[in-house]
Design a protein around this motif. Structure first.
Motif, mmCIF file in Angstrom:
data_model
loop_
_atom_site.group_PDB
_atom_site.id
_atom_site.type_symbol
_atom_site.label_atom_id
_atom_site.label_comp_id
_atom_site.label_asym_id
_atom_site.label_seq_id
_atom_site.Cartn_x
_atom_site.Cartn_y
_atom_site.Cartn_z
ATOM 1 N N THR A 128 95.217 -13.442 3.899
ATOM 2 C CA THR A 128 95.307 -12.579 2.893
ATOM 3 C C THR A 128 96.813 -12.472 2.282
ATOM 4 O O THR A 128 97.061 -12.486 1.090
ATOM 5 C CB THR A 128 95.194 -11.134 3.636
ATOM 6 N N THR A 241 80.652 -6.274 -11.652
ATOM 7 C CA THR A 241 81.683 -6.954 -11.464
ATOM 8 C C THR A 241 81.529 -8.373 -11.691
ATOM 9 O O THR A 241 82.401 -9.081 -12.281
ATOM 10 C CB THR A 241 82.109 -6.968 -9.812
ATOM 11 N N MET A 361 91.566 -14.609 -8.714
ATOM 12 C CA MET A 361 90.997 -13.377 -8.683
ATOM 13 C C MET A 361 89.531 -13.555 -8.508
ATOM 14 O O MET A 361 88.783 -13.052 -8.167
ATOM 15 C CB MET A 361 91.149 -12.607 -9.780
ATOM 16 N N GLU A 364 88.179 -13.332 -5.199
ATOM 17 C CA GLU A 364 88.527 -12.102 -4.827
ATOM 18 C C GLU A 364 87.516 -10.952 -5.012
ATOM 19 O O GLU A 364 87.155 -10.203 -4.352
ATOM 20 C CB GLU A 364 89.842 -11.622 -5.062
ATOM 21 N N LEU A 365 86.879 -11.378 -6.370
ATOM 22 C CA LEU A 365 86.084 -10.351 -7.005
ATOM 23 C C LEU A 365 84.769 -10.212 -6.456
ATOM 24 O O LEU A 365 84.048 -9.111 -6.434
ATOM 25 C CB LEU A 365 85.962 -10.453 -8.378
ATOM 26 N N GLU A 426 92.542 -4.399 -9.538
ATOM 27 C CA GLU A 426 93.761 -5.040 -8.992
ATOM 28 C C GLU A 426 93.238 -5.429 -7.556
ATOM 29 O O GLU A 426 92.491 -4.698 -6.818
ATOM 30 C CB GLU A 426 94.814 -3.934 -8.786
ATOM 31 N N THR A 427 93.472 -6.789 -7.099
ATOM 32 C CA THR A 427 93.185 -7.373 -5.842
ATOM 33 C C THR A 427 94.105 -7.607 -4.955
ATOM 34 O O THR A 427 94.097 -8.043 -3.750
ATOM 35 C CB THR A 427 92.309 -8.601 -6.026
ATOM 36 N N ARG A 428 95.524 -7.501 -5.341
ATOM 37 C CA ARG A 428 96.712 -8.161 -4.560
ATOM 38 C C ARG A 428 96.919 -7.536 -3.233
ATOM 39 O O ARG A 428 96.974 -6.109 -3.257
ATOM 40 C CB ARG A 428 97.933 -7.958 -5.401
ATOM 41 N N ARG A 430 95.097 -7.329 -0.501
ATOM 42 C CA ARG A 430 93.816 -6.776 0.286
ATOM 43 C C ARG A 430 93.135 -8.059 0.629
ATOM 44 O O ARG A 430 93.075 -8.800 -0.073
ATOM 45 C CB ARG A 430 92.954 -6.000 -0.758
ATOM 46 N N ILE A 435 88.062 -5.659 -0.198
ATOM 47 C CA ILE A 435 87.742 -5.709 -1.672
ATOM 48 C C ILE A 435 86.215 -5.775 -1.865
ATOM 49 O O ILE A 435 85.637 -4.687 -2.555
ATOM 50 C CB ILE A 435 88.160 -7.116 -2.324
ATOM 51 N N GLU A 436 85.417 -6.314 -0.862
ATOM 52 C CA GLU A 436 84.046 -6.379 -1.167
ATOM 53 C C GLU A 436 83.402 -4.909 -0.449
ATOM 54 O O GLU A 436 82.758 -4.211 -1.242
ATOM 55 C CB GLU A 436 83.280 -7.334 -0.142
#
Length: 454
Positions: A128, A241, A361, A364-365, A426-428, A430, A435-436
């Motif tokens: 991560t 998403t 990203m 990550e999404l 924002e995903t940084r 995590r 995130i999911e």
């Protein structure tokens, strides 16, 4: 699983598909200057030769995502390497425009596969806290591939050796084919399709021992939700998403970068520079692109993704506006080095923001069970955007002036800025599973609110 190797080699080989993508994207810009001497091309067929790779990429990205969810990331990379080799051979030997288009179509299948699989593989292999920098290796390899193609173009300019330019993609393709033997399968795919032991064995190569138990527990919790890839992909909770990810990918391609990558020498020619000087100008731009991507890898895990994108948007729009105003004021024939400077400035802002951040990203999404397929859908939309630019840029520059075309890209940049601020999460910092889980809970809560209001 493949032969056990060290962490650096795993990520290098995992990102090598990005180098091939960059090479085949950039090499055509120089080759076009000489192809037209052997094979007659007009503005439409020139765009067709460039854009046919993107047509293939649409099919490649659409098919490779679901294939990787079913067969595994590693097997699909092996198939992609073979397709790259076949396409490069056809291009090197092409006797006519239709065969050129065929070769570019085949190369495109592999390019589409690379855009869908490489980011997913790197993201799933990375811890991560290093996911941003390690996933950015894809963009770094793309920029190295582009720079390599520019250097090859310059080297073969004295003999107008466009066949060598296109055919030398075989070399990294063979390296990728052999390198698959040294690539482990993604631990997240192994946990779902093989066993926990297989996943743990791979994670020991890239994760700290203290992190493995938590990551495995998070993955098993997500895996306990009994949904097929197709059901997840079409589910109402993922749809917003998926749309956001697809628009994000589209904007990255139509924001202006591909007009520079595909047609920079042609633009420089119009500004009065010779063939060799035009290609040398692209070498400079390609070098800056590589260097700034290295900077991005160093900072991407220290700054929020959205903040980087906003900074990039402002810088790219400003560089395009300055260039357009100066060309309009003093004329394109007097603006050659102004164009080089402004396009270089554009590359700098793109190179440490929108270039690498998209590839970080996208995986990550999306949720684990449909990560390959969902990233494939976004990559498909990305290829459509790249296709539109490749096909219509030479036509637009015949109908409109160069500065008017770049003003259009500046307007798209403003739209992209609004999109990032309003819609992109924002995903940084995590984990992919965090995130999911957040995505599921937020969407389920939204659906519940909708039901209550009915």
């Amino acid at each position: 699983m493949g032969i056990k190797v060290n962490k650096k080699l795993i990520f290098f080989l995992g990102a090598l598909g990005g180098l091939l993508y960059g090479y085949d994207m950039g090499v055509i810009s120089g080759a076009l200057l000489f192809i037209r001497d052997d094979i007659p091309l007009n503005s439409f067929t020139e765009g067709l030769v460039v854009s046919s790779m993107l047509v293939g990429a649409i099919f490649g990205s659409g098919a490779s995502g679901p294939m990787s969810d079913r067969l595994g990331r590693r097997r699909v990379v092996f198939i992609i390497a073979i397709i790259y080799i076949v396409g490069a051979l056809i291009l090197a030997l092409a006797p006519s425009m239709p065969i050129l288009v065929l070769g570019r179509l085949i190369i495109g299948l592999a390019v589409g596969g690379s855009t869908a699989i490489v980011p997913v593989y790197l993201s799933e292999m990375a811890p991560t806290e290093q996911r941003g920098s390690l996933s950015s290796l894809n963009q770094l390899m793309i920029t190295i591939g582009i720079l390599s193609s520019y250097l090859i173009n310059y080297a073969f300019t004295p003999i107008e050796g466009w066949r060598w330019m296109l055919g030398l993609a075989i070399v990294p393709s063979v390296i990728l084919l052999v390198g698959v033997a040294f690539m482990p399968e993604s631990p997240r795919w192994l946990l779902e399709h093989r066993s926990e032991k297989a996943a743990r064995d791979v994670m020991k190569l890239t994760f700290k021992d203290s992190e493995i138990d938590k990551e495995i527990a998070d993955m098993k919790e997500i895996n306990s939700i009994s949904e097929s890839t197709w059901n997840v992909l079409k589910s109402p909770w993922l749809r917003p998403t998926l749309i956001i990810g697809s628009i994000f990918a589209l904007l990255q391609q139509i924001i202006g970068i591909n007009a520079i990558i595909y047609y920079a020498p042609t633009i420089f020619n119009k500004a009065g520079l010779g063939n060799a000087t035009s290609i040398l100008g692209t070498v400079g731009i390609g070098t800056v692109n590589v260097l700034i991507t290295i900077v991005a890898i160093m900072i991407i895990d220290k700054i929020n993704r959205k903040r980087l994108l906003v900074i990039g948007n402002i810088g790219m729009v400003a560089s395009l506006l300055i260039m357009a105003i100066l060309i309009w004021t003093i004329g394109i024939q007097s603006s050659a080095w102004i164009i080089v400077a402004c396009l270089t400035l554009f590359i700098i802002f793109f190179g440490f923001t929108w270039g690498p951040v998209l590839w970080v990203m996208l995986p990550e999404l999306f949720p684990m069970r449909a990560r390959g397929a969902a990233t494939g859908v976004a990559a498909l939309v990305l290829s459509i955007g790249s296709l539109l630019v490749a096909q219509f840029f030479p036509i637009l520059t015949e109908v409109l002036s160069v500065e008017q075309v770049f003003l259009i890209f500046a307007a798209i940049g403003v739209c992209a800025l609004i999109f990032v601020i309003k819609y992109l999460p924002e995903t940084r910092g995590r984990s992919l599973e965090e995130i999911e889980a957040d995505l599921r809970s937020r969407t389920n809560a939204a659906n519940a609110n909708i039901e209550e209001t009915k």
